[in-house]
Design a protein around this motif. Structure first.
Motif, mmCIF file in Angstrom:
data_model
loop_
_atom_site.group_PDB
_atom_site.id
_atom_site.type_symbol
_atom_site.label_atom_id
_atom_site.label_comp_id
_atom_site.label_asym_id
_atom_site.label_seq_id
_atom_site.Cartn_x
_atom_site.Cartn_y
_atom_site.Cartn_z
ATOM 1 N N SER A 27 88.889 50.121 14.783
ATOM 2 C CA SER A 27 88.647 50.921 14.188
ATOM 3 C C SER A 27 89.345 52.088 14.138
ATOM 4 C CB SER A 27 87.088 52.368 14.509
ATOM 5 O OG SER A 27 86.751 51.295 14.907
ATOM 6 N N ALA A 28 90.567 52.467 14.964
ATOM 7 C CA ALA A 28 91.138 53.899 14.750
ATOM 8 C C ALA A 28 92.388 53.207 14.295
ATOM 9 C CB ALA A 28 91.965 54.104 16.263
ATOM 10 N N ARG A 29 92.944 51.417 14.293
ATOM 11 C CA ARG A 29 93.494 50.596 13.024
ATOM 12 C C ARG A 29 92.836 50.603 11.398
ATOM 13 N NH1 ARG A 29 94.344 46.900 17.581
ATOM 14 N NH2 ARG A 29 95.023 45.295 15.944
ATOM 15 N N GLY A 30 91.565 50.692 11.807
ATOM 16 C CA GLY A 30 91.141 50.579 10.445
ATOM 17 C C GLY A 30 90.609 49.114 10.109
ATOM 18 N N VAL A 31 89.961 48.866 10.738
ATOM 19 C CA VAL A 31 89.650 47.566 10.811
ATOM 20 C C VAL A 31 87.938 47.776 12.104
ATOM 21 C CG1 VAL A 31 89.104 45.024 11.647
ATOM 22 C CG2 VAL A 31 91.396 45.772 10.656
ATOM 23 N N GLN A 32 86.910 48.250 11.324
ATOM 24 C CA GLN A 32 85.869 48.536 12.039
ATOM 25 C C GLN A 32 84.704 47.166 12.538
ATOM 26 O OE1 GLN A 32 82.365 51.698 10.884
ATOM 27 N NE2 GLN A 32 81.620 51.591 13.309
ATOM 28 N N PRO A 33 84.766 46.886 13.994
ATOM 29 C CA PRO A 33 84.285 45.582 13.666
ATOM 30 C C PRO A 33 82.419 45.411 12.679
ATOM 31 C CG PRO A 33 85.593 45.915 15.835
ATOM 32 C CD PRO A 33 85.175 47.434 15.162
ATOM 33 N N CYS A 34 82.320 44.478 12.612
ATOM 34 C CA CYS A 34 80.957 44.789 11.637
ATOM 35 C C CYS A 34 80.181 42.870 11.746
ATOM 36 C CB CYS A 34 81.391 45.198 9.986
ATOM 37 S SG CYS A 34 79.877 44.760 8.974
ATOM 38 N N LEU A 35 78.777 43.336 11.993
ATOM 39 C CA LEU A 35 78.158 42.528 12.054
ATOM 40 C C LEU A 35 77.136 42.280 10.944
ATOM 41 C CD1 LEU A 35 77.168 39.574 12.954
ATOM 42 C CD2 LEU A 35 75.833 41.570 14.806
ATOM 43 N N ALA A 36 76.825 40.962 10.514
ATOM 44 C CA ALA A 36 75.692 41.379 8.861
ATOM 45 C C ALA A 36 74.251 40.214 9.461
ATOM 46 C CB ALA A 36 76.426 40.447 7.720
ATOM 47 N N VAL A 37 73.570 41.238 9.813
ATOM 48 C CA VAL A 37 71.607 39.980 9.851
ATOM 49 C C VAL A 37 71.594 39.371 8.943
ATOM 50 C CG1 VAL A 37 70.036 39.975 11.324
ATOM 51 C CG2 VAL A 37 72.787 41.326 12.093
ATOM 52 N N ILE A 38 70.750 38.589 8.575
ATOM 53 C CA ILE A 38 70.204 38.338 7.742
ATOM 54 C C ILE A 38 68.836 37.331 8.617
ATOM 55 C CG2 ILE A 38 69.524 36.550 5.750
ATOM 56 C CD1 ILE A 38 72.673 36.409 5.074
ATOM 57 N N LEU A 39 67.590 38.444 7.652
ATOM 58 C CA LEU A 39 66.153 38.135 8.505
ATOM 59 C C LEU A 39 65.714 37.558 6.980
ATOM 60 C CD1 LEU A 39 63.751 38.282 11.175
ATOM 61 C CD2 LEU A 39 64.009 40.526 10.148
ATOM 62 N N VAL A 40 64.735 36.485 6.923
ATOM 63 C CA VAL A 40 63.626 36.067 6.712
ATOM 64 C C VAL A 40 62.360 36.040 7.232
ATOM 65 C CG1 VAL A 40 63.363 33.995 4.734
ATOM 66 C CG2 VAL A 40 65.909 34.308 5.638
ATOM 67 N N GLY A 41 61.152 36.537 6.048
ATOM 68 C CA GLY A 41 59.528 36.312 6.970
ATOM 69 C C GLY A 41 60.434 37.639 7.916
ATOM 70 N N GLY A 42 58.658 37.806 8.431
ATOM 71 C CA GLY A 42 58.205 37.925 9.101
ATOM 72 C C GLY A 42 57.986 38.241 10.828
ATOM 73 N N ASP A 43 58.501 36.933 11.256
ATOM 74 C CA ASP A 43 57.834 36.623 12.381
ATOM 75 C C ASP A 43 58.765 37.876 13.248
ATOM 76 O OD1 ASP A 43 58.108 34.770 14.414
ATOM 77 O OD2 ASP A 43 59.835 34.652 15.010
ATOM 78 N N PRO A 44 56.969 37.844 13.911
ATOM 79 C CA PRO A 44 57.355 39.595 15.084
ATOM 80 C C PRO A 44 58.874 39.350 16.031
ATOM 81 C CG PRO A 44 55.295 38.539 14.660
ATOM 82 C CD PRO A 44 55.517 37.696 14.462
ATOM 83 N N ALA A 45 58.499 38.043 16.648
ATOM 84 C CA ALA A 45 59.797 37.603 17.234
ATOM 85 C C ALA A 45 61.267 38.017 17.283
ATOM 86 C CB ALA A 45 59.526 36.221 18.348
ATOM 87 N N SER A 46 61.196 37.508 15.594
ATOM 88 C CA SER A 46 62.743 37.708 15.225
ATOM 89 C C SER A 46 62.587 38.900 15.283
ATOM 90 C CB SER A 46 62.667 36.396 14.152
ATOM 91 O OG SER A 46 62.456 35.477 14.078
#
Ligand code: NDP
Length: 291
Positions: A27-46
């Motif tokens: 991040s100090a070098r200008g590259v903050q690690p970033c994770l995108a998460v996609i969730l479809v539907g309402g499964d409670p465990a997911s």
């Protein structure tokens, strides 16, 4: 004598702290690690899994983006989102929480994710690279198991290892990782004729079956390392609602040399390796950009 307990919580704290340092440096070098998460539907465990992953990211200084869609969403919308995330250089990891609703072709969704951002390690190209011993993102659960064996100094090179289960997300990649690390690996599954004959001669047993307390004490060689991947919610009796693994823990710990508990074993390490893959992806992106 009781087995050494392989504490996945304690190891996770240690590894996540190192990852937080690495994320801060990036991040100090200008590259903050970033994770995108996609969730479809309402499964409670997911929903719980996604919440835990997002919270773990935040704690480690990894940015997370969450995209939620209703159960009946047109898959085209999700493919569009994946394409946009693939093209976004500030995103280093893309995860689609499985299972997906029936209108989706899961394989096609996983293949749509850029190989360079496939931090779950499920893309066919990453699977192929893993099997060839090339640099790849390793699937998080088996990767976490390898990390646990390494941290506990369980000898893998030359060991006889048995993996029970042959799923694409756990059993198969587990067998490949153990093979690459020098073990002699037997993969067992529901068609295996005499499972106990295999497990009884194993120095390392990894149970990924999805059946509560499946691996019994008389199936384990004295002194073996036993890794329990299973997560089962008990339905009946006095223990209803309780989580338990695929290993009959109380009895097996009296025979094994080392054993991972459930909860508090492989589970936390799975999320930890997701963070590790995301930070590694950001490190590669920074190196490519000359930062
Ligand atoms: P799958 O259901 O996809 O695979 C289970 C495997 O077990 C199959 O290969 C099956 O054989 C085998 N099996 C089933 N019954 C028997 C039997 N009687 N004897 C021998 N083998 C048998 O499950 P997953 O691999 O996805 O998950 C396994 C477990 O790990 C589950 O409890 C799951 O919840 C847990 N898990 C935990 C994670 C964690 O972070 N700790 C992450 C992912 C999963 P066959 O192929 O012949 O049907």
């Amino acid at each position: 004598m009781s087995a050494r307990i392989l504490d996945g919580n304690a190891l996770s704290v240690q590894v996540r702290s190192q990852l937080a340092d690495a994320a801060a440096a990036l991040s100090a070098r200008g590259v903050q690690p970033c994770l995108a998460v996609i969730l479809v539907g309402g499964d409670p465990a997911s929903a719980v899994y996604v919440r835990n992953k997002v919270a773990a990211c935040e704690k480690a200084g990894i940015k997370s983006l969450k995209f939620e869609y209703p159960q009946d969403v047109d898959p085209a919308r999700v493919f569009e989102r994946i394409a946009a995330l693939n093209a976004d250089s500030s995103v280093h990891g893309i995860l689609v929480q499985l299972p997906l609703p029936p209108q989706f072709d899961e394989k096609a969704v996983l293949e749509a994710i850029s190989v360079a951002k496939d931090v779950d390690g499920f893309h066919a190209e990453n699977v192929g690279r893993l099997s060839q011993g090339q640099e790849a993102f390793f699937p998080c659960t088996p990767h976490g198991v390898m990390k646990m064996l390494e941290a506990a100094e369980v000898p893998v090179k030359g060991a006889d290892a048995v993996v029970i289960g042959r799923s694409n997300i756990v059993g198969k990649p587990m067998a490949v990782l153990l093979t690459n690390a020098g073990a002699t690996v037997t993969v067992c599954h529901s068609q295996t004729r005499d499972l106990a004959a295999h497990t009884r001669r194993a120095d390392i047993v990894v149970a990924a079956v999805g059946r509560p307390r499946f691996l019994k004490a008389d199936m384990v060689k004295p002194g073996a390392a036993v890794i329990d991947v299973g997560i089962n919610r008990l339905r009946d009796g006095a223990e209803a609602g309780k989580l338990c693994g695929d290993v009959d823990f109380d009895a097996v710990k009296e025979v094994a040399g080392a054993i991972s508990p459930v909860p508090g074993g492989v589970g936390p390490m799975t999320i930890t390796m997701l963070l590790a893959n995301t930070v590694e992806s950001a490190r590669r992106a920074a190196a490519k950009a000359g930062l």
